[in-house]
Design an enzyme around this catalytic site. Structure first.
Site, PDB file in Angstrom:
ATOM      1  N   LYS A  55       0.837  -1.201   0.000  1.00  0.00           N
ATOM      2  CA  LYS A  55       0.000   0.000   0.000  1.00  0.00           C
ATOM      3  C   LYS A  55       0.874   1.254   0.000  1.00  0.00           C
ATOM      4  O   LYS A  55       0.583   2.223  -0.712  1.00  0.00           O
ATOM      5  CB  LYS A  55      -0.974  -0.043   1.187  1.00  0.00           C
ATOM      6  N   GLN A  99      -4.443  -1.709   9.287  1.00  0.00           N
ATOM      7  CA  GLN A  99      -4.353  -3.017   8.630  1.00  0.00           C
ATOM      8  C   GLN A  99      -5.060  -4.098   9.454  1.00  0.00           C
ATOM      9  O   GLN A  99      -4.774  -4.268  10.633  1.00  0.00           O
ATOM     10  CB  GLN A  99      -2.879  -3.398   8.403  1.00  0.00           C
ATOM     11  N   ASP A 122     -10.399   3.613   3.724  1.00  0.00           N
ATOM     12  CA  ASP A 122     -10.452   2.161   3.563  1.00  0.00           C
ATOM     13  C   ASP A 122     -11.884   1.654   3.775  1.00  0.00           C
ATOM     14  O   ASP A 122     -12.160   0.475   3.564  1.00  0.00           O
ATOM     15  CB  ASP A 122      -9.494   1.515   4.575  1.00  0.00           C
TER      16      ASP A 122
END
Lengths: 283, 283
Positions: A55, A99, A122
């Protein structure tokens, strides 16, 4: 019939070129400012570390900056919440990625939900999910939103089609179902308690495998001419769907790897650029 | 076979007795404090006025108070937001009901979402929907939550069953689908763009009519032994489902009227009592 390959890698690459231009333009117009994505990695899981690195690399490729936050395995919920709060209040940060998964002692849901809506690039907050579900402005959850962007890139028609989503996780199955519903598909959500799973899958015009088990969904369950989306990725380069026998009888499929995966990361940076543009141009 | 009648009126009445006791106990323990539901009615729609009155009466029957806010037809979004904000900040108010629909010049979604989560006892906010969807603590949207409570009261099994929801509105079809999913049903959501609606309905173990058109769903589309839930109510006392021919061949059905309707109001006051208890006992 040869199936259309829903090449996520190619679409991601093409989109990165557009994003690079947007970032360059933003820098030029703002005296050098660039969107910044903060990535939070808790603990030392190698797969998670790899994802975070990928990422960060994607940010770099398009000229964005990323701010890497790495926290030890024994981090508490309170410590992580404090970190997220700092990033929420940091005016230079335009997006926050936590994450998944975090170590078991952490309340992941509480930490996801602590991310400010406008930085939730996200798409993991309950609020963002609720707003997306109701057709309100919100960043979509990265994997299902990436799938929607991939289907759109190949002009796959969804309106009136019967989409069957296998899996109901908070960051995949559930948002996927609502996104397909909002695109006017008729949606069936199957999961571990579903009876007669095969019978449901046999009816799918669009099948989304989001179950997290290698080749759990068998090729023979899928009808000719279906659109096959595989959100799984397992050792050996297989997904949730037995793909090989389908390649000459379905309408389209996402390859594994190179289908859904690249679109997830691409959606994250796409939404980060959006957030950065909104913030920087409003100053 | 004679179908089980899912008598919402009876369950609501029984629950009101329990709620009366809880309210009485709360008054006793708190020196006379009682849960208060604020009801907001905008404009002069007679059906809406009747609903608000019925909700106020239900509060009265169980010893709760209601605070009636009536605003003129020409109220603006800003004025309504201000009113909701006042009620959010009023420590004596434990629940807020904004009667749907509001006049067309008002942004209903913005006004719903302005309601504080802990006072959203009608379950209309995006945040509440998102939290409920993810299995987090939140008041459920009153009509679908009322249906879930009704099904639970009659021990209707949902796990592994195929539930088909016809309709996808923000305060009925969408939350209904997520609640059934979280109860481990396999869920299909149909709507105006659905192709082959009959074929979907024919497969339903549990069918929920939430479409808002009188007897739109025909009896012959529904299989023997199904559980039939009708969330519609139309002039002449009919719902969304053609019910009469089903009464001797389905497993269970909600009568119209007297099925879903009483449970909606009952859920609103049930959740208001919950909210009042939480607030008053924490003082």
């Amino acid at each position: 019939m040869t199936a259309l390959v829903l090449d996520g890698k190619a679409i991601a690459k093409k989109t990165e070129q557009e994003l690079s231009q947007r970032v360059a333009k933003l820098k030029e117009q703002s005296g050098g400012q660039t969107p910044i994505l903060a990535t939070i990695l808790v603990g030392g899981d190698p797969a998670s570390a790899t994802y975070v690195k990928m990422k960060g690399n994607a940010c770099e490729r398009i000229g964005m900056d990323s701010l890497k936050v790495e926290l030890p395995e024994e981090t508490t919920t309170e410590e992580l919440l404090q970190e997220i709060n700092n990033l929420n209040n940091n005016p230079d940060v335009h997006g926050i990625l936590l994450q998944h998964p975090v170590p078991p002692q952490i309340d992941e849901r509480a930490c996801f939900d602590a991310i400010a809506l406008e930085k939730d690039v996200d798409g993991v907050t309950c609020l963002g999910f609720g707003r997306m579900s109701m057709g309100e402005d919100a960043y979509g959850c990265a994997t299902p939103k990436g799938i929607m962007r991939l289907l759109a890139a190949f002009d796959i028609e969804l309106s009136g089609k019967h989409a069957v989503v296998v899996g109901r996780s908070p960051i995949l199955g559930k948002p996927m179902a609502l996104m397909l519903l909002n695109a006017n598909a008729t949606v069936t959500i199957c999961h571990s308690r579903t009876q007669n799973l095969q019978e449901h899958i046999k009816q799918a015009d669009v099948i989304v495998g989001a179950v997290g088990k290698p080749e759990f969904i068998k090729a023979e369950w899928i009808k000719d001419g279906a659109v096959v989306v595989d959100a799984g990725y397992h050792p050996g380069g297989v997904g949730d769907i037995e793909l090989e026998p389908l390649k000459d009888r379905v309408a389209a499929y996402t390859p594994v790897p190179g289908g859904v995966g690249p679109m997830t990361i691409n959606t994250l940076i796409y939404q980060s650029v959006d957030s950065g543009e909104k913030k920087i141009t409003s100053q």
